[in-house]
Design a protein around this motif. Structure first.
Motif, PDB file in Angstrom:
ATOM      1  N   GLN A  45      -8.366  -4.789  13.011  1.00  0.00           N
ATOM      2  CA  GLN A  45      -7.840  -5.530  14.157  1.00  0.00           C
ATOM      3  C   GLN A  45      -6.853  -6.605  13.707  1.00  0.00           C
ATOM      4  OE1 GLN A  45      -7.971  -5.101  17.404  1.00  0.00           O
ATOM      5  NE2 GLN A  45      -6.722  -6.912  17.727  1.00  0.00           N
ATOM      6  N   ARG A  48      -3.595  -4.940  12.878  1.00  0.00           N
ATOM      7  CA  ARG A  48      -2.881  -4.562  14.106  1.00  0.00           C
ATOM      8  C   ARG A  48      -2.247  -5.783  14.763  1.00  0.00           C
ATOM      9  NH1 ARG A  48      -7.397  -1.154  14.667  1.00  0.00           N
ATOM     10  NH2 ARG A  48      -8.406  -2.658  16.033  1.00  0.00           N
ATOM     11  N   GLU A  49      -2.950  -6.893  14.758  1.00  0.00           N
ATOM     12  CA  GLU A  49      -2.438  -8.127  15.350  1.00  0.00           C
ATOM     13  C   GLU A  49      -1.208  -8.625  14.595  1.00  0.00           C
ATOM     14  OE1 GLU A  49      -1.874 -11.327  17.810  1.00  0.00           O
ATOM     15  OE2 GLU A  49      -3.211  -9.621  18.134  1.00  0.00           O
ATOM     16  N   GLU A  51       0.791  -6.808  12.802  1.00  0.00           N
ATOM     17  CA  GLU A  51       1.862  -5.833  13.069  1.00  0.00           C
ATOM     18  C   GLU A  51       2.505  -6.114  14.432  1.00  0.00           C
ATOM     19  OE1 GLU A  51       4.407  -2.585  12.814  1.00  0.00           O
ATOM     20  OE2 GLU A  51       3.160  -3.424  11.234  1.00  0.00           O
ATOM     21  N   ARG A  52       1.664  -6.334  15.426  1.00  0.00           N
ATOM     22  CA  ARG A  52       2.175  -6.613  16.768  1.00  0.00           C
ATOM     23  C   ARG A  52       3.001  -7.899  16.781  1.00  0.00           C
ATOM     24  NH1 ARG A  52       1.622 -10.005  20.362  1.00  0.00           N
ATOM     25  NH2 ARG A  52      -0.148 -11.055  19.456  1.00  0.00           N
ATOM     26  N   GLU A  53       2.522  -8.899  16.083  1.00  0.00           N
ATOM     27  CA  GLU A  53       3.177 -10.200  16.062  1.00  0.00           C
ATOM     28  C   GLU A  53       4.498 -10.178  15.294  1.00  0.00           C
ATOM     29  OE1 GLU A  53       2.083 -14.679  14.461  1.00  0.00           O
ATOM     30  OE2 GLU A  53       0.444 -13.315  15.007  1.00  0.00           O
ATOM     31  N   SER A  55       6.297  -7.249  14.089  1.00  0.00           N
ATOM     32  CA  SER A  55       7.184  -6.087  14.125  1.00  0.00           C
ATOM     33  C   SER A  55       8.513  -6.355  14.842  1.00  0.00           C
ATOM     34  CB  SER A  55       6.477  -4.867  14.711  1.00  0.00           C
ATOM     35  OG  SER A  55       6.175  -5.055  16.057  1.00  0.00           O
ATOM     36  N   PRO A  56       8.563  -7.179  15.908  1.00  0.00           N
ATOM     37  CA  PRO A  56       9.877  -7.452  16.502  1.00  0.00           C
ATOM     38  C   PRO A  56      10.846  -8.133  15.529  1.00  0.00           C
ATOM     39  CG  PRO A  56       8.142  -8.066  18.045  1.00  0.00           C
ATOM     40  CD  PRO A  56       7.482  -7.748  16.737  1.00  0.00           C
ATOM     41  N   SER A  59      11.972  -5.623  12.938  1.00  0.00           N
ATOM     42  CA  SER A  59      12.991  -4.718  13.496  1.00  0.00           C
ATOM     43  C   SER A  59      14.355  -5.389  13.548  1.00  0.00           C
ATOM     44  CB  SER A  59      12.583  -4.271  14.901  1.00  0.00           C
ATOM     45  OG  SER A  59      11.402  -3.521  14.857  1.00  0.00           O
ATOM     46  N   GLU A 119      -5.546 -15.106   8.833  1.00  0.00           N
ATOM     47  CA  GLU A 119      -6.401 -14.000   9.270  1.00  0.00           C
ATOM     48  C   GLU A 119      -7.428 -13.657   8.199  1.00  0.00           C
ATOM     49  OE1 GLU A 119      -6.707 -12.450  12.263  1.00  0.00           O
ATOM     50  OE2 GLU A 119      -5.271 -13.931  12.998  1.00  0.00           O
TER      51      GLU A 119
END
Length: 170
Positions: A45, A48-49, A51-53, A55-56, A59, A119
């Motif tokens: 988890q 994933r958090e 990555e979500r935070e 990744s923008p 990119s 984390e």
């Protein structure tokens, strides 16, 4: 300081084995912390958090790197055909954007490392709580980790039990 702690811990453990009257550990268990860090649902988890935070921003950095490569290619391909002023302007743009890209990349790396450490610290606290709870529940006197342990039998390895406890704590 860590070395001193390891020496004291080793002495206590060896004392329990070599001099039974010195330290009496009735129930001893062993956990593999790295495996818990890799296999617990909380670790997945956290990844994933992150990555979500992040990744923008990642990119955006990838897109800017591609744009810089296009500018470099254009300079190499068309530089000889440009006027001196056009070439100088394009070189200045490339230099300024490259500098800004490096700053953004360094900032990204620093921010990611800070968040990853946050984390990890949170996860380690949760793992320690699960280990302590299981130790109290099973009346375990001593739990060792893979650090400074030469051998442990599977009979005392409670790593799977800790992972199961972590799964129940979701």
């Amino acid at each position: 300081m860590k070395t001193w702690t390891a020496i004291v811990a080793s002495a206590l453990v060896y004392g329990a084995v070599l001099w039974p009257g010195v330290l009496v550990a009735q129930n001893v268990a062993f956990v593999t912390m790295n495996r818990i860090l890799e296999d617990s649902p909380q670790a997945a988890q956290a990844m994933r958090e992150l990555e979500r935070e992040f990744s923008p921003r990642d990119s955006q950095l990838v897109a800017e790197r591609e744009e810089l490569q296009k500018l470099r290619d254009r300079l190499e391909r068309e530089g000889e055909l440009m006027t001196a002023n056009q070439r100088a302007d394009l070189e200045r743009e490339f230099t300024a954007r490259s500098r800004e890209f490096r700053r953004a990349q360094e900032s990204f790396t620093e921010d990611l490392n800070v968040r990853r450490n946050e984390e990890l610290a949170k996860l380690q606290r949760m793992i320690n709580d699960a280990i302590i709870d299981l130790a109290r529940e099973r009346d375990i006197d001593l739990i060792l980790t893979e650090r400074n342990v030469l051998y442990s039998s599977e009979r005392i390895d409670i790593t799977d039990d800790i992972i199961a406890a972590m799964q129940r704590r979701r």
